[in-house]
Design a protein around this motif. Structure first.
Motif, PDB file in Angstrom:
ATOM      1  N   GLY A  58       0.789  -1.208  -0.060  1.00  0.00           N
ATOM      2  CA  GLY A  58      -0.174   0.006   0.016  1.00  0.00           C
ATOM      3  C   GLY A  58       0.884   1.222   0.082  1.00  0.00           C
ATOM      4  N   HIS A  59       0.073   2.588  -0.071  1.00  0.00           N
ATOM      5  CA  HIS A  59       0.914   3.772  -0.166  1.00  0.00           C
ATOM      6  C   HIS A  59       1.152   4.137   1.371  1.00  0.00           C
ATOM      7  N   ASN A  60       2.550   4.747   1.434  1.00  0.00           N
ATOM      8  CA  ASN A  60       2.760   5.112   2.694  1.00  0.00           C
ATOM      9  C   ASN A  60       2.433   4.223   3.927  1.00  0.00           C
ATOM     10  N   ASN A  61       2.746   2.814   3.508  1.00  0.00           N
ATOM     11  CA  ASN A  61       2.544   2.054   4.777  1.00  0.00           C
ATOM     12  C   ASN A  61       3.320   2.431   6.016  1.00  0.00           C
ATOM     13  N   LEU A 397      -6.326  -6.330 -12.706  1.00  0.00           N
ATOM     14  CA  LEU A 397      -6.881  -6.040 -11.504  1.00  0.00           C
ATOM     15  C   LEU A 397      -5.353  -6.379 -10.304  1.00  0.00           C
ATOM     16  N   LEU A 398      -4.702  -5.228  -9.985  1.00  0.00           N
ATOM     17  CA  LEU A 398      -3.478  -5.519  -9.025  1.00  0.00           C
ATOM     18  C   LEU A 398      -3.528  -4.675  -7.888  1.00  0.00           C
ATOM     19  N   PRO A 399      -4.667  -5.060  -6.819  1.00  0.00           N
ATOM     20  CA  PRO A 399      -4.555  -4.289  -5.688  1.00  0.00           C
ATOM     21  C   PRO A 399      -3.439  -4.518  -4.578  1.00  0.00           C
ATOM     22  N   ALA A 400      -3.356  -3.832  -3.830  1.00  0.00           N
ATOM     23  CA  ALA A 400      -2.159  -4.117  -2.673  1.00  0.00           C
ATOM     24  C   ALA A 400      -2.365  -5.453  -2.035  1.00  0.00           C
ATOM     25  N   LEU A 401      -1.201  -6.038  -1.695  1.00  0.00           N
ATOM     26  CA  LEU A 401      -1.678  -7.229  -0.710  1.00  0.00           C
ATOM     27  C   LEU A 401      -2.280  -6.861   0.557  1.00  0.00           C
ATOM     28  N   THR A 402      -2.063  -5.841   1.276  1.00  0.00           N
ATOM     29  CA  THR A 402      -2.764  -5.399   2.382  1.00  0.00           C
ATOM     30  C   THR A 402      -4.019  -4.863   2.224  1.00  0.00           C
ATOM     31  N   ILE A 403      -4.758  -4.721   1.159  1.00  0.00           N
ATOM     32  CA  ILE A 403      -6.105  -4.164   1.243  1.00  0.00           C
ATOM     33  C   ILE A 403      -7.052  -5.121   1.881  1.00  0.00           C
ATOM     34  N   THR A 404      -7.961  -4.316   2.356  1.00  0.00           N
ATOM     35  CA  THR A 404      -8.836  -5.084   3.504  1.00  0.00           C
ATOM     36  C   THR A 404     -10.058  -5.786   2.715  1.00  0.00           C
ATOM     37  N   PRO A 405     -10.578  -6.855   3.021  1.00  0.00           N
ATOM     38  CA  PRO A 405     -11.758  -7.350   2.590  1.00  0.00           C
ATOM     39  C   PRO A 405     -12.818  -6.634   2.068  1.00  0.00           C
ATOM     40  N   ASP A 406     -13.022  -5.585   3.016  1.00  0.00           N
ATOM     41  CA  ASP A 406     -14.384  -4.293   2.443  1.00  0.00           C
ATOM     42  C   ASP A 406     -13.673  -3.690   1.780  1.00  0.00           C
ATOM     43  N   GLU A 407     -12.344  -3.152   1.674  1.00  0.00           N
ATOM     44  CA  GLU A 407     -12.209  -2.400   0.274  1.00  0.00           C
ATOM     45  C   GLU A 407     -12.029  -3.091  -0.822  1.00  0.00           C
ATOM     46  N   LEU A 408     -11.708  -4.295  -0.794  1.00  0.00           N
ATOM     47  CA  LEU A 408     -11.662  -5.087  -2.002  1.00  0.00           C
ATOM     48  C   LEU A 408     -13.158  -5.348  -2.292  1.00  0.00           C
ATOM     49  N   ASP A 409     -13.985  -5.594  -1.647  1.00  0.00           N
ATOM     50  CA  ASP A 409     -15.403  -5.703  -2.170  1.00  0.00           C
ATOM     51  C   ASP A 409     -16.069  -4.332  -2.679  1.00  0.00           C
ATOM     52  N   GLU A 410     -15.593  -3.196  -2.198  1.00  0.00           N
ATOM     53  CA  GLU A 410     -16.017  -1.898  -2.562  1.00  0.00           C
ATOM     54  C   GLU A 410     -15.297  -1.864  -4.088  1.00  0.00           C
ATOM     55  N   GLY A 411     -14.259  -1.988  -4.183  1.00  0.00           N
ATOM     56  CA  GLY A 411     -13.660  -2.087  -5.317  1.00  0.00           C
ATOM     57  C   GLY A 411     -14.241  -3.067  -6.549  1.00  0.00           C
ATOM     58  N   LEU A 412     -14.543  -4.171  -6.184  1.00  0.00           N
ATOM     59  CA  LEU A 412     -15.186  -5.156  -7.173  1.00  0.00           C
ATOM     60  C   LEU A 412     -16.625  -4.650  -7.597  1.00  0.00           C
ATOM     61  N   ARG A 413     -17.390  -4.106  -6.396  1.00  0.00           N
ATOM     62  CA  ARG A 413     -18.669  -3.851  -6.726  1.00  0.00           C
ATOM     63  C   ARG A 413     -18.643  -2.503  -7.989  1.00  0.00           C
ATOM     64  N   THR A 414     -17.730  -1.505  -7.662  1.00  0.00           N
ATOM     65  CA  THR A 414     -17.323  -0.659  -8.483  1.00  0.00           C
ATOM     66  C   THR A 414     -16.970  -1.078  -9.971  1.00  0.00           C
ATOM     67  N   LEU A 415     -16.015  -2.109 -10.062  1.00  0.00           N
ATOM     68  CA  LEU A 415     -15.755  -2.527 -11.199  1.00  0.00           C
ATOM     69  C   LEU A 415     -17.097  -3.212 -12.094  1.00  0.00           C
TER      70      LEU A 415
END
Length: 423
Positions: A58-61, A397-415
């Motif tokens: 992620g950014h600025n871990n 699709l190349l999200p950060a490995l540290t992405i949360t399940p909720d963030e991933l779900d949000e992005g997949l809904r947007t996709l």
């Protein structure tokens, strides 16, 4: 999301026409944290791009940022060429103890220039030096970098054309499933090697990506990789695995080739090895290949000590118990796969195929121009995704490995919304 027209004048008038990503994302980014980016007007974007794979954490871990700030505040060495420094020693010890030894990998570590293409150049040079031959075999749809040696083993016609000169001493062979199962693996390759009239000079090495990222998320089967390793051993060719985008946990294990149970002769690593998006690359090779003369391959910025600091922090934070990161990545990957299955089952989606491993996935559409439209609509909806493949036909699709399940779900809904709205 309402986006006001940003002031892009200085970029458009002063910066070269070669710029690319900014054309698909026409805003001015200001800050970023985790899996979120924010433009100067405060609009928020969920990042499924992760610095083209250089931001696995992620950014600025915060863990990595703290280590970097502490190092800079104590006036730690920032530029060191290949001098010995405390930062380099700490990285080498962490890399040996947390990555190489647990996997029983014997590699020597070389620090070439700080970019991925320089790691590839050094790998090609070393293979040729060791074997005394110039030919290198690569694969269809491969991407290995933008400098001349790397371009010679890259498949993309558009990128190759930018070289301006003939690209020589590289020969492409079919990647796994290139003929969609109609031709036995390596039939053509083996025949050329056997035939003294084939015109193929005995190769010094074969270079391969286990998952072709820029080529369209083409995933090599473990059995194909094992057969390739066997072919290289039988035919006296070195096996180079380019793990620049797919290494550092992107596919689950730290190295993408681990699943296949092979030990390449040479491995190139870059992008996420620094953990913080700082330029850094490695060329790893078996000890018996270390026949370099001092200074035979060098570079002013191969000693990026701040990158060593964040790389060490990333290894200690995420790979001291490598199974945790690997299990998390695989679980997030299954979450993506389920979403892509659902999209594929919608007649409206018109998905030709989806494919991937870990946290790298692609969707290919019957309409080759659909991917670009989806990426554009996703940006308008606050999601950053790119396309790949020879005709940009694959949504990547190349999200950060540290992405949360909720963030991933949000992005997949947007996709999914972007897919539906571009039908």
């Amino acid at each position: 999301m309402t986006i006001t027209q940003p002031d892009l004048s200085v970029f458009e008038t002063l910066e070269s026409e070669v710029r690319s990503y900014c054309r698909g994302w026409p805003t001015v980014f200001d800050r970023a944290q985790g899996s979120r980016m924010y433009d100067e007007d405060g609009h928020e974007y969920l990042d499924f791009f992760a610095g083209a794979g250089s931001l696995n954490y992620g950014h600025n871990n915060p863990v990595l940022k703290r280590a970097l700030i502490d190092y800079l505040e104590r006036d730690g060495v920032t530029h060191g060429l290949d001098m010995s420094t405390t930062a380099k020693r700490a990285f080498l010890e962490a890399f040996q103890n947390l990555v190489l030894r647990p996997r029983d990998l014997p590699y020597k570590v070389m620090f070439p220039g700080p970019t991925g293409t320089n790691a590839v150049e050094s790998a090609l040079k070393l293979a040729r030096k060791v074997k005394g031959r110039e030919a290198i075999v690569s694969f269809t749809n491969a991407f290995h970098g933008m400098s001349l040696g790397s371009l010679a083993v890259t498949g993309n016609a558009f990128k190759r054309a930018g070289a301006g000169i003939p690209l020589v001493h590289g020969t492409p062979m079919p990647f796994d499933n290139y003929f969609e199962g109609r031709v036995p693996d390596f039939l053509w390759f083996e025949r050329l090697l056997e035939d003294q009239g084939s015109g193929l000079n005995q190769p010094a090495a074969v270079i391969v990506e286990t998952v072709q990222g820029e080529g369209g998320i083409n995933v090599a089967r473990p059995e194909w990789l094992r057969a390739l390793a066997d072919l290289c051993a039988r035919r006296d060719m070195l096996l180079i695995v380019d793990d620049i985008q797919m290494g550092c946990g992107r596919t689950g294990a730290f190295f993408s080739f681990e699943e296949a149970g092979i030990v390449p002769d040479i491995v190139t690593v870059s992008k996420s090895i620094s953990g913080y998006g700082l330029p850094m690359s490695l060329c790893l090779f078996k000890p018996e290949l270390d026949i370099w003369e001092p200074g035979e391959h060098n570079g002013t910025f191969r000693g990026n000590n701040p990158a060593f600091v964040t790389a060490t922090a990333a290894l200690e934070a995420y790979w001291a118990d490598g199974s945790v990161m690997e299990k998390q990545t695989r679980a997030r990957g299954e979450q993506i796969e389920q979403a892509l299955i659902s999209l594929t089952e919608e007649n409206l989606a018109d998905v030709k195929e989806y494919r991937g491993r870990g946290l790298v996935w692609g969707m290919e559409f019957t309409d080759k121009e659909r991917g670009g439209r989806i990426a554009q609509r996703a940006f308008e909806l606050g999601l950053l995704i790119e396309t790949s493949g020879p005709e940009s036909e694959v949504v990547k699709l190349l999200p950060a490995l540290t992405i949360t399940p909720d963030e991933l779900d949000e992005g997949l809904r947007t996709l999914a919304r972007a897919v539906r709205e571009t039908a």
